[in-house]
Design a protein around this motif. Sequence first.
Motif, PDB file in Angstrom:
ATOM      1  N   PHE A   1     -15.378  35.970  14.568  1.00 24.51           N
ATOM      2  CA  PHE A   1     -14.847  34.841  15.327  1.00 24.51           C
ATOM      3  C   PHE A   1     -14.668  33.664  14.386  1.00 24.51           C
ATOM      4  O   PHE A   1     -15.277  33.604  13.299  1.00 24.51           O
ATOM      5  CB  PHE A   1     -15.785  34.464  16.492  1.00 24.51           C
TER       6      PHE A   1
ATOM      7  N   THR B   1     -10.259  31.851  17.235  1.00 19.98           N
ATOM      8  CA  THR B   1      -9.825  33.245  17.291  1.00 19.98           C
ATOM      9  C   THR B   1     -11.002  34.205  17.342  1.00 19.98           C
ATOM     10  O   THR B   1     -12.112  33.885  16.939  1.00 19.98           O
ATOM     11  CB  THR B   1      -8.984  33.619  16.038  1.00 19.98           C
ATOM     12  N   VAL B   2     -10.709  35.401  17.864  1.00 23.65           N
ATOM     13  CA  VAL B   2     -11.625  36.534  17.779  1.00 23.65           C
ATOM     14  C   VAL B   2     -10.817  37.679  17.173  1.00 23.65           C
ATOM     15  O   VAL B   2      -9.640  37.858  17.499  1.00 23.65           O
ATOM     16  CB  VAL B   2     -12.222  36.895  19.151  1.00 23.65           C
TER      17      VAL B   2
ATOM     18  N   LEU C   1      -6.751  37.359  18.007  1.00 22.61           N
ATOM     19  CA  LEU C   1      -6.304  36.767  19.267  1.00 22.61           C
ATOM     20  C   LEU C   1      -6.771  35.317  19.376  1.00 22.61           C
ATOM     21  O   LEU C   1      -7.931  35.014  19.106  1.00 22.61           O
ATOM     22  CB  LEU C   1      -6.888  37.535  20.461  1.00 22.61           C
TER      23      LEU C   1
END
Lengths: 362, 362, 362
Positions: free
Chosen positions: C74, C114-115, C126
């Motif tokens: 992340f 984001t991850v 994403l």
Amino acid sequence: MKKSLIALAVLASAAGLASAQSSVTLFGIVDATVNHISNSGGASVTQLTNSGYNSSRLGFRGVEDLGGGNSASFWLEAGVNNDNGSGANTNLNNQPGAANSVGGGGLTFNRRSTVSLAGGWGELRLGRDYTPQFWNMTVFDPFGTNGIGTNLALTETSVPTAVRASNSIGYFLPANLGGFYGQVQYYLGERPNNTPNKDDGTGYGLRLGYANGPFDVAIASGRTKYLAGNADQSNIAGQWNFGVATLQAQYEWDKNTFYPGAAGANLKARGYLVGALVPVGPGQIRFSYAQYKIDAVAGTDPEAKKVALGYVHNLSKRTALYATYARVSNNSTSAIAAGGGAGNPGAGSSSNGYDLGIRHSF
Amino acid sequence: MKKSLIALAVLASAAGLASAQSSVTLFGIVDATVNHISNSGGASVTQLTNSGYNSSRLGFRGVEDLGGGNSASFWLEAGVNNDNGSGANTNLNNQPGAANSVGGGGLTFNRRSTVSLAGGWGELRLGRDYTPQFWNMTVFDPFGTNGIGTNLALTETSVPTAVRASNSIGYFLPANLGGFYGQVQYYLGERPNNTPNKDDGTGYGLRLGYANGPFDVAIASGRTKYLAGNADQSNIAGQWNFGVATLQAQYEWDKNTFYPGAAGANLKARGYLVGALVPVGPGQIRFSYAQYKIDAVAGTDPEAKKVALGYVHNLSKRTALYATYARVSNNSTSAIAAGGGAGNPGAGSSSNGYDLGIRHSF
Amino acid sequence: MKKSLIALAVLASAAGLASAQSSVTLFGIVDATVNHISNSGGASVTQLTNSGYNSSRLGFRGVEDLGGGNSASFWLEAGVNNDNGSGANTNLNNQPGAANSVGGGGLTFNRRSTVSLAGGWGELRLGRDYTPQFWNMTVFDPFGTNGIGTNLALTETSVPTAVRASNSIGYFLPANLGGFYGQVQYYLGERPNNTPNKDDGTGYGLRLGYANGPFDVAIASGRTKYLAGNADQSNIAGQWNFGVATLQAQYEWDKNTFYPGAAGANLKARGYLVGALVPVGPGQIRFSYAQYKIDAVAGTDPEAKKVALGYVHNLSKRTALYATYARVSNNSTSAIAAGGGAGNPGAGSSSNGYDLGIRHSF
């Protein structure tokens, strides 16, 4: 709602103020979802959303051992909309209205901001925290009030204290009461005493439960006062872990959930949910069915039914892939969307949706 | 204002950029208070507030050893309203007006956001920081400008730079000057040079002090320029630690503190405070008495008197319980509330209040 | 854009969920600049700004080893305006308009949230992230699109996706493809499908490059859809490291960069930049020259030329002092300021400015 704990190593500072028994923990969840909703009456929309499985967040918490079985602790937890980087609003005084919902898209500790003293006598907790009635609802929901499968009764509720309350003073029973657990919470609307709406946003809630082996059941109830009346939320919920599956059920009875200015006063509503969590190898199947019906003053009573089915595949204890499908069926006076507000269908329409997502916790 | 330091262990990164001598510190305070204020003229209110003893905050800071006695450091510190989870606003350019006060309830590094270079020659500090004149006022106040007992002179002040200034360039004298210490600060309003109010929000301040054993005294003065004139704040303050008690005193002389648009221009004001801190076992008794009088252009000069008494009980170096009582007496043209803005009394009324709180630092 | 990595020591938690291979990193940059801009046509202004060398930020990131060469990670990174303590806004849906730009001066994870899942097959990412076309522009700019020397082509661009996109789904090629690298990105405007502007804010971008020893070149292109048309941005850029200097160059071709509501539709624009980075002892000289010309529908084509020269003096790997001078020359229909928006000159004017700053990273 589960979080992995990462304890940061704490070194004694030059001032010698930090002890080896103390810790500060940085924690969080980043959960991103490809979400699609389509309504029988019209619109569909595809989005990248967040919190489809667990609520995205960033938090800081810590515990200090005070000796004699007592401890002091803090918890600051911010909601994170990781699809676009914004933060979630918080509410200043438990009252409706845009002026009371603040944050503006910046980070706030809306999810929890508390300081506690705890010991063998229980825990005293001050600040912004979950309401007892919400906690009872989310704990016994297979979808944890998150994502497209979220609890129908919560979707129907719009009071500011439906999930959390600011300016709260809470007390939690200690553990080791033979399976009994419970909490009471009182929260302040902070209005001067010489104004007509002096109680706006003031309220209270309580929760009492009993857990023993595979069995767990609890009842909760709360009331928030507003100028034109009270908003009451109550529920009884429980679960039984049969090994091959955990069955969950809850029953809600609410009154005037739509506070003044919304659909009308003195509305009563009833709802229930039954669900199951089925472990499958490294994953879990989730299922729920729910109904919620409002006892309207005139005309047809609005009623919605929801079914949700999902699968969570754990890549590790911290990282999971998940998929959820849900469908809401509305009667002629109900207009509830799958997943809540987004993509609102017309009255009498059905609403379908799915989530495909990744949940990563730290 | 005291904080416990928690040094996070720093490991050499893969890129080898972090050295063993460097550290990043995560720190903060969560202080929650049950606060009650009642005014002789009318309203009373009970609230859960924050920062009754120490200002609630979350911060990140670090120091890098550059060798040769020099270091670089940063400090990012956000105000946290932990009663409701919101953040505190900051000011973009030291000017009044809602458009210049930003944050919207989200977290900002309003309390301090600076980068520094330091060495035997002193410290150069750039960013948003306390003004020297405020620092002198808070250091020698038994209640540290916090809670119901907060400094009366600060309550009466409403210029944006009363506590901190943005866009500041500060210089601090090095330690080891035989007890002398001091700082100068210059801050920019950042207006284009071809506008009538080109100096709005630009200002400066300085502080010079001497500390030796039980004795500490300092003088500070600052000026912020506005379109219609200057806002000046000055004070001299000190303390003597007699062992059984530390006595503190300060005298303030301000001019045009109510900048244009407020009560009037060219107002002069004078105030003083005397106080004491008395150690009692693991706790401390705090007392202060203050007066503040505005030299009005016409009519009766507004004058307020404040007395505050409190006790802090330390459960540990990080956690304390505290109780404070304060009373403000206003003459016929003054309308100051105990604790500042909330629960404003009518002119000539008295205002009473108390705090009952928990302060936890990390 | 370079950051020093500080790995925080991670201990196994009581729940045993954190493994020794996992880490959470707290990182950031605090960069403060004394900035002066003066325009031949009139105004000048002196400010304390931020991000003159590297963008100021505070971030949290982590990687979890999933085994088999796979990992989850992340990245939450907030822009920080450390001159005044405020945060930077983010954009909800890649659309223009004040309602879509949120934060209100509070902290948001506008820079990146984001991850990711990654493995030998590449990386799926994403959330909110840089657009490929921006990334190609900043990597091959001696001034990294920061400060008074910032990239002229970026200054001329005003689409919400010029730098980053929200609601994005990105794929990155794995390393070890013989020097080839690349990424594609798709982002959603999240409009319902039955609205006229259903594609507003939806778009995509890609980047493909090749790096081998001292040589690195890449091409990138992106399109964002709006109600009245598309905004396209494309560029090819590269560098050659000759040891005594690294030469950089880029060429941009944009279309309708000024989306509907701004200067006009269907505008085409062309620009280029040449630059150099010259190592000098513990420091670096930076130079760039750029031109940007808009193919107007009628009248004289607006054209601007920019030259920037700077020096960075590294006190350590984390701390640097820097100075930059830049000058923009506008033709009779162009009105671009050195450093971007602040201190906008009249059409046909030149704009000069300098930065004197400190960059500290952690």
